[in-house]
Design a protein around this motif. Structure first.
Motif, PDB file in Angstrom:
ATOM      1  N   ILE A 183      63.681  44.688  49.430  1.00 37.90           N
ATOM      2  CA  ILE A 183      62.649  45.515  50.048  1.00 37.90           C
ATOM      3  C   ILE A 183      63.398  46.475  50.965  1.00 37.90           C
ATOM      4  CG2 ILE A 183      60.755  45.585  51.710  1.00 37.90           C
ATOM      5  CD1 ILE A 183      59.789  42.949  50.713  1.00 37.90           C
ATOM      6  N   VAL A 184      63.062  47.752  50.886  1.00 32.41           N
ATOM      7  CA  VAL A 184      63.719  48.762  51.710  1.00 32.41           C
ATOM      8  C   VAL A 184      62.729  49.343  52.701  1.00 32.41           C
ATOM      9  CG1 VAL A 184      64.870  51.010  51.733  1.00 32.41           C
ATOM     10  CG2 VAL A 184      65.383  49.362  49.919  1.00 32.41           C
ATOM     11  N   VAL A 185      63.127  49.399  53.954  1.00 38.61           N
ATOM     12  CA  VAL A 185      62.357  50.099  54.969  1.00 38.61           C
ATOM     13  C   VAL A 185      63.006  51.464  55.136  1.00 38.61           C
ATOM     14  CG1 VAL A 185      61.695  50.193  57.397  1.00 38.61           C
ATOM     15  CG2 VAL A 185      61.630  48.008  56.182  1.00 38.61           C
ATOM     16  N   GLU A 186      62.262  52.512  54.761  1.00 32.93           N
ATOM     17  CA  GLU A 186      62.752  53.874  54.928  1.00 32.93           C
ATOM     18  C   GLU A 186      62.039  54.511  56.115  1.00 32.93           C
ATOM     19  OE1 GLU A 186      63.166  58.187  52.648  1.00 32.93           O
ATOM     20  OE2 GLU A 186      61.704  56.723  51.949  1.00 32.93           O
ATOM     21  N   ILE A 187      62.793  55.114  56.991  1.00 29.01           N
ATOM     22  CA  ILE A 187      62.221  55.731  58.191  1.00 29.01           C
ATOM     23  C   ILE A 187      62.328  57.244  58.054  1.00 29.01           C
ATOM     24  CG2 ILE A 187      62.395  55.928  60.698  1.00 29.01           C
ATOM     25  CD1 ILE A 187      63.931  53.053  60.249  1.00 29.01           C
ATOM     26  N   GLY A 188      61.180  57.896  57.935  1.00 32.85           N
ATOM     27  CA  GLY A 188      61.154  59.337  57.735  1.00 32.85           C
ATOM     28  C   GLY A 188      61.225  59.665  56.260  1.00 32.85           C
ATOM     29  N   ALA A 189      60.118  59.493  55.547  1.00 33.76           N
ATOM     30  CA  ALA A 189      60.114  59.751  54.104  1.00 33.76           C
ATOM     31  C   ALA A 189      60.311  61.227  53.789  1.00 33.76           C
ATOM     32  CB  ALA A 189      58.795  59.269  53.500  1.00 33.76           C
ATOM     33  N   GLY A 190      59.922  62.097  54.721  1.00 32.02           N
ATOM     34  CA  GLY A 190      60.076  63.532  54.478  1.00 32.02           C
ATOM     35  C   GLY A 190      59.306  63.961  53.246  1.00 32.02           C
ATOM     36  N   ALA A 191      60.001  64.661  52.352  1.00 31.37           N
ATOM     37  CA  ALA A 191      59.366  65.125  51.120  1.00 31.37           C
ATOM     38  C   ALA A 191      59.437  64.091  50.003  1.00 31.37           C
ATOM     39  CB  ALA A 191      60.006  66.434  50.665  1.00 31.37           C
ATOM     40  N   GLY A 192      60.014  62.932  50.295  1.00 38.36           N
ATOM     41  CA  GLY A 192      60.034  61.846  49.318  1.00 38.36           C
ATOM     42  C   GLY A 192      61.209  61.851  48.363  1.00 38.36           C
ATOM     43  N   THR A 193      62.193  62.708  48.608  1.00 35.65           N
ATOM     44  CA  THR A 193      63.322  62.784  47.681  1.00 35.65           C
ATOM     45  C   THR A 193      64.181  61.517  47.706  1.00 35.65           C
ATOM     46  OG1 THR A 193      64.555  64.000  49.387  1.00 35.65           O
ATOM     47  CG2 THR A 193      63.451  65.300  47.684  1.00 35.65           C
ATOM     48  N   LEU A 194      64.502  61.050  48.904  1.00 36.33           N
ATOM     49  CA  LEU A 194      65.263  59.806  49.018  1.00 36.33           C
ATOM     50  C   LEU A 194      64.395  58.617  48.602  1.00 36.33           C
ATOM     51  CD1 LEU A 194      67.776  58.211  49.814  1.00 36.33           C
ATOM     52  CD2 LEU A 194      66.994  58.280  52.197  1.00 36.33           C
ATOM     53  N   THR A 195      63.128  58.674  48.931  1.00 36.84           N
ATOM     54  CA  THR A 195      62.189  57.606  48.565  1.00 36.84           C
ATOM     55  C   THR A 195      62.193  57.377  47.064  1.00 36.84           C
ATOM     56  OG1 THR A 195      60.797  58.506  50.347  1.00 36.84           O
ATOM     57  CG2 THR A 195      59.857  56.741  49.000  1.00 36.84           C
ATOM     58  N   ARG A 196      62.130  58.452  46.287  1.00 37.92           N
ATOM     59  CA  ARG A 196      62.139  58.364  44.822  1.00 37.92           C
ATOM     60  C   ARG A 196      63.406  57.691  44.320  1.00 37.92           C
ATOM     61  NH1 ARG A 196      58.554  60.864  41.495  1.00 37.92           N
ATOM     62  NH2 ARG A 196      60.081  60.618  39.825  1.00 37.92           N
TER      63      ARG A 196
END
Length: 276
Positions: free
Chosen positions: A44-57
């Motif tokens: 499970i990854v906690v991402e802080i600051g999804a922004g435009a979702g590029t790293l999220t993807r």
């Protein structure tokens, strides 16, 4: 997916300096950051600051689940487009992570192990790192894109000028390493400084140490950098010069030494000698 810059333009998105928004659009860099984080399908990854979702993807391609926190609700329609089809892998939470308490975060994590990965706004770098280092349910690792100057400070040694309180706070919890440098030209909009990716692997090496006492001694040691360690200990801990000198002597250290010359093992021993 359409080009991210075009998507931002289509939605008339305006970058908000208040949130320290500098997005990454280069796919190769995003993939490299995910690789640097060591994220795998069981995580499970906690991402802080999804922004435009590029790293999220990119994270969603490797992780089991991504909990992406984002403070800017103007990004709702953009993330809806960039993360379309990933609803089973990604949960976007439009809240300020700093206002989400530990109980709420643990509930979202469902008691499972997790890793933190983030392109952090520069202004919250230290508070975020320290929060996850010190919380009861710590992550397995923290991988962050941060200002290069800060990355050097986090990973410096006792022989380097950037060495300080946060360097030692990290050393007490794990090991930090700069994975790669990232030039400012890789961001949209372009910031005024270069960045780097730092990975901190947390461990239990000092699980039995009284960390509160160690941190107290560390804070005293760096309270006034121009003063010797003995003087800082006297001022911060209220001990006599004789007691401070004896502690250093017992450790084989010169009484004229300064705090930046000691590593984490020295500070652990010093805290035991002075605070029991």
């Amino acid at each position: 997916m359409s080009d991210i810059k075009q998507i931002l333009q289509d939605h008339n998105f305006r970058f908000n300096k208040q949130f320290g928004q500098n997005f990454i659009t280069d796919t190769n860099l995003l993939q490299a950051m995910v690789k640097d984080s060591g994220v795998c399908e069981d995580d499970i990854v906690v991402e802080i600051g999804a922004g435009a979702g590029t790293l999220t993807r990119e994270l969603a391609k490797s992780a089991g689940k991504v909990l992406a926190f984002e403070i800017d609700r103007n990004l709702v329609p953009i993330l809806g487009q960039t993360l379309k089809g990933l609803e089973d892998k990604v949960e976007v939470i439009f809240r300020d992570i700093q206002k989400v308490n530990d109980e709420e975060l643990d509930e979202l994590l469902e008691g499972k192990n997790y890793k933190v990965v983030a392109n952090l706004p520069y202004y919250i770098t230290t508070p975020i790192i320290m929060r996850f280092l010190e919380r009861t349910r710590r992550p397995q690792s923290i991988t962050v894109m941060i200002q290069k100057e800060v990355g050097v400070r986090l990973t410096s040694t006792s022989t380097e000028g950037d060495y300080g309180v946060i360097t030692l706070a990290i050393a007490l919890e794990g090991k930090a390493k700069i994975m790669r440098d990232v030039p400012r030209q890789m961001f949209t909009p372009q910031p005024n400084v270069d960045s780097c990716i730092v990975r901190i692997d947390l461990d239990d090496t000092y699980a039995r140490v009284d960390k509160a006492k160690v941190k107290k001694v560390i804070r005293c040691a760096f309270a006034m950098r121009r003063k010797t360690l003995v003087n800082n200990l006297m001022n911060g801990l209220g001990v006599s010069r004789e007691v401070a000198n004896k502690a250093l002597s017992d450790m084989g250290l010169d009484e004229r030494i300064r705090g930046e010359a000691l590593d984490i093992e020295h500070f652990i021993r010093l805290s035991q000698l002075l605070l029991g």
